[in-house]
Design an enzyme around this catalytic site. Structure first.
Site, PDB file in Angstrom:
ATOM      1  N   PHE A 111     107.040  77.413  95.125  1.00 45.30           N
ATOM      2  CA  PHE A 111     106.906  75.970  95.006  1.00 45.30           C
ATOM      3  C   PHE A 111     107.905  75.421  93.986  1.00 45.30           C
ATOM      4  O   PHE A 111     108.124  76.016  92.932  1.00 45.30           O
ATOM      5  CB  PHE A 111     105.495  75.592  94.531  1.00 45.30           C
ATOM      6  CG  PHE A 111     104.426  75.723  95.580  1.00 45.30           C
ATOM      7  CD1 PHE A 111     104.714  75.686  96.929  1.00 45.30           C
ATOM      8  CD2 PHE A 111     103.097  75.856  95.207  1.00 45.30           C
ATOM      9  CE1 PHE A 111     103.723  75.783  97.886  1.00 45.30           C
ATOM     10  CE2 PHE A 111     102.089  75.959  96.150  1.00 45.30           C
ATOM     11  CZ  PHE A 111     102.404  75.923  97.491  1.00 45.30           C
ATOM     12  N   HIS A 115      99.516  86.613 100.918  1.00 46.25           N
ATOM     13  CA  HIS A 115     100.502  86.195  99.922  1.00 46.25           C
ATOM     14  C   HIS A 115      99.915  86.428  98.537  1.00 46.25           C
ATOM     15  O   HIS A 115      98.981  85.729  98.122  1.00 46.25           O
ATOM     16  CB  HIS A 115     100.845  84.725 100.127  1.00 46.25           C
ATOM     17  CG  HIS A 115     101.971  84.236  99.279  1.00 46.25           C
ATOM     18  ND1 HIS A 115     102.569  85.007  98.303  1.00 46.25           N
ATOM     19  CD2 HIS A 115     102.622  83.041  99.256  1.00 46.25           C
ATOM     20  CE1 HIS A 115     103.521  84.323  97.717  1.00 46.25           C
ATOM     21  NE2 HIS A 115     103.583  83.125  98.282  1.00 46.25           N
ATOM     22  N   CYS A 173     105.953  81.490  93.109  1.00 48.29           N
ATOM     23  CA  CYS A 173     105.860  82.749  93.857  1.00 48.29           C
ATOM     24  C   CYS A 173     107.078  83.642  93.667  1.00 48.29           C
ATOM     25  O   CYS A 173     107.116  84.752  94.202  1.00 48.29           O
ATOM     26  CB  CYS A 173     105.642  82.456  95.336  1.00 48.29           C
ATOM     27  SG  CYS A 173     104.199  81.412  95.631  1.00 48.29           S
ATOM     28  N   LYS A 231     103.555  90.195 104.459  1.00 49.70           N
ATOM     29  CA  LYS A 231     102.396  89.346 104.184  1.00 49.70           C
ATOM     30  C   LYS A 231     101.392  89.335 105.334  1.00 49.70           C
ATOM     31  O   LYS A 231     100.273  88.849 105.164  1.00 49.70           O
ATOM     32  CB  LYS A 231     102.853  87.946 103.798  1.00 49.70           C
ATOM     33  CG  LYS A 231     103.556  87.936 102.433  1.00 49.70           C
ATOM     34  CD  LYS A 231     104.025  86.569 102.030  1.00 49.70           C
ATOM     35  CE  LYS A 231     104.634  86.588 100.621  1.00 49.70           C
ATOM     36  NZ  LYS A 231     105.893  87.370 100.541  1.00 49.70           N
ATOM     37  N   HIS A 287     110.554  87.116 102.268  1.00 50.29           N
ATOM     38  CA  HIS A 287     109.422  86.443 101.625  1.00 50.29           C
ATOM     39  C   HIS A 287     108.403  86.030 102.683  1.00 50.29           C
ATOM     40  O   HIS A 287     107.211  86.299 102.534  1.00 50.29           O
ATOM     41  CB  HIS A 287     109.917  85.223 100.851  1.00 50.29           C
ATOM     42  CG  HIS A 287     108.856  84.504 100.103  1.00 50.29           C
ATOM     43  ND1 HIS A 287     108.143  85.087  99.076  1.00 50.29           N
ATOM     44  CD2 HIS A 287     108.379  83.234 100.218  1.00 50.29           C
ATOM     45  CE1 HIS A 287     107.267  84.216  98.589  1.00 50.29           C
ATOM     46  NE2 HIS A 287     107.383  83.086  99.267  1.00 50.29           N
ATOM     47  N   GLU A 300     113.996  80.309 105.355  1.00 51.81           N
ATOM     48  CA  GLU A 300     114.514  81.642 105.030  1.00 51.81           C
ATOM     49  C   GLU A 300     115.407  82.161 106.153  1.00 51.81           C
ATOM     50  O   GLU A 300     116.482  82.728 105.894  1.00 51.81           O
ATOM     51  CB  GLU A 300     113.360  82.610 104.774  1.00 51.81           C
ATOM     52  CG  GLU A 300     113.816  83.978 104.301  1.00 51.81           C
ATOM     53  CD  GLU A 300     112.683  84.852 103.792  1.00 51.81           C
ATOM     54  OE1 GLU A 300     112.968  85.896 103.172  1.00 51.81           O
ATOM     55  OE2 GLU A 300     111.506  84.491 104.012  1.00 51.81           O
TER      56      GLU A 300
END
Length: 429
Positions: A417, A356, A177, A351, A317, A328
């Site tokens: 990931f 996403h 991502c 998001k 994010h 985060e």
């Protein structure tokens, strides 16, 4: 975090943003994206196709326009869906930068001095799945002849280069991502150090497929609010339960400052720097301490020739997963500290509006961050009525807020990931 080493401040050319393009679950075009974000609209909707009928998760951030119908049919048939999104966003960004629709030749540019840098994760995997079905159901002769070139993740970059006659380079980044953000960062460096003068950079993805949805469902990573798609993605909220899978593309035209000034281009902001790191922690989960994220943030700020006190805004994010949002928040607390109980930098997370967008997330959110600097307005985080007590952030919620006048830097965060962390630093002019 005193042991973190940062990249040296680059000595190359300044890089600026002169064009923006996007196609997202909010609709086609950057004007539609910006209006939807600032108004707090949501583009997450039910997945009504028969292929999703038996799925436990039936919502997604899908683009309302069929990209294949926005392109000439012979051209669209030769591209996977992600490449179609990329081409539409790239064309918009190209023309927004003031270049002719026909590409480099029509614009009087040297095509060898222009590049493409796009991020994606899945690419055309759905094309390969379709080929597999045809192989099993009908035999070898029924597999379409363009299955191979339409499957590779690099097709988006190659189609943009073909369409706009870009011959300098066509690069593809695949880093989960973080792909879109890393692709933009790499393009910054290619311009800084003289390899090209102009680059189209961003990300594209079309991964709202039955197979991908089933895989994420098996991981228990998705929000299951099928009956509430408009509030299903809840970044930083106490009752968040997972992300909503989405699709789309976001592309920026990056240009050396002297080239942009010489042609009298409109400049949105400076593409000031970027930072990378790797968690080296887990196959899918982020390091809960946020060490890797904090490293990428610090490196982006240093790479921009700035200090953390120069940061006026962070586009987080924030996927709305429990572990991801906490990691985060921990990283931002480490880097920026706490004042009056919160990290003293306004944060927003998009998001909730978009879902996403996977490899496209970094591109679309970079477009939004550039627009935030350009308009001096921070779009709000939606569907976060109850902020998690464990997240000490100044989250801009429900209503847009003016961008602080102090500091000139805005960060756009992307994490993926496997511990891929990428942060983009943009500076207002």
């Amino acid at each position: 975090m005193g042991n973190i080493t940062c990249a040296r401040i680059p000595s190359g050319r300044r890089v600026v943003v002169t064009g923006l393009g996007a196609i997202t679950p909010l609709g086609r075009g950057t004007d539609t994206l910006w209006e939807g974000l600032t108004a707090g609209r949501c583009g997450i909707r039910p997945l009504d196709a028969p292929a999703f009928a038996d799925h436990p998760i039936r919502i997604g951030g899908t683009v309302p326009d069929d990209p294949a119908k926005l392109l000439p049919k012979p051209q669209a048939r030769r591209m996977n869906r992600a490449a179609q999104f990329a081409l539409l966003a790239a064309r918009e960004a190209w023309q927004d930068a003031g270049f002719a629709p026909g590409g480099t030749q029509a614009s009087g540019l040297d095509p060898d001095r222009v590049g493409v840098s796009l991020g994606t994760i899945i690419g055309g995997a759905s094309v390969l799945v379709d080929g597999d079905r045809r192989l099993r159901d009908k035999g070898v002769r029924y597999v379409p002849p363009l299955t191979a070139p339409m499957t590779v993740p690099s097709q988006a970059a190659s189609q943009v280069s073909l369409d706009l006659h870009v011959t300098g380079e066509a690069r593809t980044v695949v880093s989960a991502c973080a792909s879109g953000t890393e692709a933009i960062g790499q393009a910054i460096d290619r311009i800084r150090y003289g390899h090209v003068d102009i680059a189209l950079a961003g990300g594209a993805e079309a991964a709202v497929t039955p197979e991908v949805m089933a895989a994420f469902t098996a991981m228990r990573a998705l929000s299951a609010r099928n009956d509430e798609p408009g509030v299903a993605s809840r970044p930083f909220a106490k009752d968040r339960e997972g992300f909503v899978n989405g699709e789309g593309a976001g592309v920026l035209v990056l240009e050396s400052e002297e080239h942009a000034l010489a042609r009298g281009a409109r400049i949105y902001c400076e593409a000031a720097g970027w930072g990378l790191s790797a968690d080296a922690y887990h196959l899918a989960a982020p390091d809960p301490t946020g060490r890797g994220i904090a490293a990428a943030v610090r490196r982006a700020v240093t790479n921009a020739g700035a200090e953390v006190t120069d940061v006026a805004h962070i586009n987080a994010h924030a996927t709305a997963t429990v572990e991801g949002d906490l990691a985060e928040a921990a990283a931002l607390r480490t880097v920026f500290g706490i004042e009056d109980g919160v990290v003293p930098v306004p944060v927003t997370a998009l998001k909730g509006n978009l879902g996403h967008l996977q490899g496209a997330a970094g591109g679309v959110e970079a477009v939004a961050t550039a627009l935030t600097l350009h308009h001096a307005v921070i779009p709000p985080t939606i569907s976060c009525d109850n902020l998690d007590d464990a997240i000490p952030l100044d989250v801009v919620r429900n209503v847009a807020r003016p961008l602080p006048e102090h500091g000139g830097l805005a960060l756009s965060n992307s994490f993926g990931f496997g511990g891929h962390n990428a942060v983009l630093a943009l500076r207002r002019r």
